[in-house]
Design an enzyme around this catalytic site. Structure first.
Site, PDB file in Angstrom:
ATOM      1  N   GLU A   1      29.408  83.388  23.006  1.00  0.00           N
ATOM      2  CA  GLU A   1      29.048  82.906  24.353  1.00  0.00           C
ATOM      3  C   GLU A   1      28.546  84.007  25.273  1.00  0.00           C
ATOM      4  O   GLU A   1      28.936  84.078  26.437  1.00  0.00           O
ATOM      5  CB  GLU A   1      30.267  82.222  25.003  1.00  0.00           C
ATOM      6  CG  GLU A   1      30.719  81.013  24.228  1.00  0.00           C
ATOM      7  CD  GLU A   1      31.990  80.393  24.791  1.00  0.00           C
ATOM      8  OE1 GLU A   1      32.061  79.156  24.797  1.00  0.00           O
ATOM      9  OE2 GLU A   1      32.905  81.119  25.190  1.00  0.00           O
TER      10      GLU A   1
HETATM   11  C1  TNX Z   1      35.242  78.574  23.303  1.00  0.00           C
HETATM   12  S1  TNX Z   1      35.334  79.613  20.695  1.00  0.00           S
HETATM   13  C2  TNX Z   1      35.508  79.933  23.392  1.00  0.00           C
HETATM   14  C3  TNX Z   1      36.635  80.391  24.211  1.00  0.00           C
HETATM   15  C4  TNX Z   1      37.350  79.266  24.898  1.00  0.00           C
HETATM   16  C5  TNX Z   1      37.457  78.093  23.958  1.00  0.00           C
HETATM   17  C6  TNX Z   1      38.250  76.963  24.526  1.00  0.00           C
HETATM   18  C7  TNX Z   1      34.907  80.860  21.304  1.00  0.00           C
HETATM   19  C8  TNX Z   1      34.545  81.878  20.365  1.00  0.00           C
HETATM   20  N1  TNX Z   1      34.883  80.895  22.648  1.00  0.00           N
HETATM   21  O1  TNX Z   1      36.207  81.345  25.136  1.00  0.00           O
HETATM   22  O2  TNX Z   1      38.611  79.711  25.259  1.00  0.00           O
HETATM   23  O3  TNX Z   1      36.165  77.645  23.642  1.00  0.00           O
HETATM   24  O4  TNX Z   1      38.458  75.976  23.561  1.00  0.00           O
END
Ligand code: TNX
Length: 531
Positions: free
Chosen positions: A337
């Protein structure tokens, strides 16, 4: 009762335990004279052959270990589990004789690998044989589950303590069987982490991935950048006081995990998810201005400054200090992300950072977005997509897998332990959908990602993100009963996979959780015994 045929070549032959669940009806009898059936274990063992008379643990039983520190430690661990509930002395000794025997390195154990074991039970004793202490430890977890659930209580119980007669041969399908705990969104104390480690060990999980940094908190002391912890660790989601691990506390977690044969995989998430670091040191920001600490739950707004030389001094110092604290092989650098980092910057950043991990002797793990850059040789990518993730994104990961990048599978709509079970689940999130117990169990890691060779799959991991998770009760309610299913996906041979058999074995675990004080979700999909 013979539950399957003897296999000529153990590891090569994937037959086996479809049978393990078949003869099992209902839950473990609570401390009656009927032993738990030999196949009623989670995760399902490679093979089970019930035969002959049970063994009975009595006040005269001794735990007989090989004269090696590893075997002795497993013996002492077993004694610690059994003494309070049985009320017996259970001395640990290196003398031979009847009783519970823990043996290292016999010929028959060699084929079962570094984590496998063989358990033979009969009138005169239970013998666990393994090549390594890890195998003895996993065999001891099986032995625990073969005893009545009351064995898990911390006060003396009536017994009798019978172990069904026969042989279990067991070895894992995958070497990487992980659970992740996000200690950034909410901080968890050493004691809370240790409690979770004990629960993971019960199901033969062998990796504890700690998500040590994110926008909301930096949780590990770094001597060369002290404000990361003292300022960046001073709050959490919702605005509470947060916290961080001193180096000694982190070492304690690592040691405790090692005593349960789990390897700690520390994660510093970069270049996104870095607000806590950016708030601690103004010079890490492209504009030289430190943002406020963040206590919300949005993602994707922060980025390290990819063009600034100081960024790489920071990364080098953090990775060097963390690698020095960590005996395990891996260092996870996040990489998910990074919505505030341009693609070109992301690729450039990963080009520079992966060699730093290698320089300090560790293997890179990154979330699967790392496959959008060039994963270093030997790196592992952790896939967290969904069934309906785009074909292009899946293809990118599969292509990396064909080129040698190993995969850890954590599909969010299967094994994210922070997803709600149903719309009524009081905790958790639902962005990846609702994940009931059957859904989290009913998939095959070996065939999951189209175009990725089965040989690229190193294992599975169940992440628990903690935006809504505040304490051990919350951790347990979300992990149980899904975590044992993920553990079974990682451990048990593919042909053993069968929801209808599994749900009965799973139901039989509930009295154990109750004895251990583990909170769990009583899913209507599972035929639980009456509480
Ligand atoms: C996605 S999965 C994220 C996290 C959040 C999560 C909540 C991932 C690698 N990043 O930053 O906490 O979703 O479900």
């Amino acid at each position: 009762m013979r539950q399957h045929h003897r296999t000529p070549r153990l590891l090569g032959t994937l037959l086996l335990v479809v049978a393990a669940g078949i003869s099992v009806v209902g839950a473990a009898p609570a401390a009656t004279g009927v032993p738990v059936p030999l196949g009623q274990v989670v995760p399902a063992p490679l093979s089970v052959e019930a035969k002959g008379a049970p063994y009975r643990i009595t006040g005269d039983t001794r735990i007989r270990v090989d004269d090696s520190p590893g075997a002795r430690r497993v013996g002492e661990y077993l004694a610690d589990v059994l003494r309070p509930s049985t009320g017996y002395r259970l001395p640990v000794t290196t003398r031979g004789g009847d009783g519970i025997r823990l043996r290292l390195g016999s010929n028959s154990a060699r084929a079962l690998g570094d984590e496998g074991y063989r358990l033979d039970s009969g009138r005169s004793g239970v013998t666990i044989t393994a090549r390594k202490a890890a195998g003895l430890f996993h065999g001891v977890q099986t032995l625990r589950q073969l005893l009545p659930a009351a064995v898990e209580k911390r006060s003396a119980q009536p017994g009798p303590w019978l172990v069904a007669g026969g042989t279990v041969k067991d070895a894992p399908r995958y070497g990487y069987r992980g659970a992740m705990l996000d200690v950034s969104r909410h901080f968890f104390t050493v004691a809370q982490v240790e409690r979770y480690i004990d629960q993971l060990a019960l199901y033969k999980i062998n990796k504890l991935h700690l998500h040590l940094s994110d926008d909301q908190g930096w949780r590990i002391a770094i001597d060369s950048w002290p404000r990361l912890a003292t300022h960046g660790g001073s709050t959490q989601v919702g605005g509470g006081t947060g916290g961080f691990y001193t180096k000694d506390q982190y070492r304690r977690i690592v040691r405790y995990a090692a005593s349960r044969h789990l390897e700690v995989v520390p994660e510093i998430d970069m270049p996104g998810h870095t607000n806590a670091a950016l708030a601690s040191y103004a010079e890490l920001n492209c504009d030289g201005v430190a943002p406020e600490l963040y206590t919300g739950t949005e993602v994707g707004f922060s980025s390290l400054c990819v063009d600034k030389p100081v960024t790489y001094d920071f990364v080098d110092d953090v990775i060097r200090e963390l690698a020095a604290l960590t005996p395990g092989r891996y260092l996870h650098i996040g990489g998910d992300e990074a919505h505030s980092t341009s693609h070109a910057d992301y690729v450039a950043f990963m080009e520079r950072v992966q060699p730093v991990v290698a320089r300090y002797g560790k293997t890179v793990i990154g979330w699967h977005q790392l496959t959008g850059a060039t994963p270093a040789k030997g790196a592992l990518a952790q896939y967290w997509g969904l069934d309906d993730t785009s074909a292009a994104e899946k293809a990118q990961v599969a292509k990396a897998a064909r080129n040698g990048t190993g995969l850890i599978l954590s599909p969010a709509d299967r094994v994210y332990l922070d997803m709600k079970y149903t719309a009524d689940t009081p905790l958790g999130l639902d962005w990846a959908g609702l994940v009931e117990v059957r859904r989290s169990y009913d998939w095959d890691p070996g065939a999951y990602l189209p175009g990725a060779p089965a040989s690229a799959v190193r294992g599975v991991e169940a992440p628990l993100w903690t935006e809504t998770i505040l304490n051990s009760d919350h951790i347990e309610y979300m992990a149980f009963p899904r975590l044992p299913g993920v553990a079974e996906l990682g451990w048990s041979p593919a042909p053993a996979h069968d929801w209808d058999a599994y749900k009965v074995r799973l139901a039989a675990q509930a009295p154990r959780w109750e004895a251990l004080g583990i909170d769990y979700y009583r899913s209507p999909q599972v035929p639980w015994p009456a509480p």
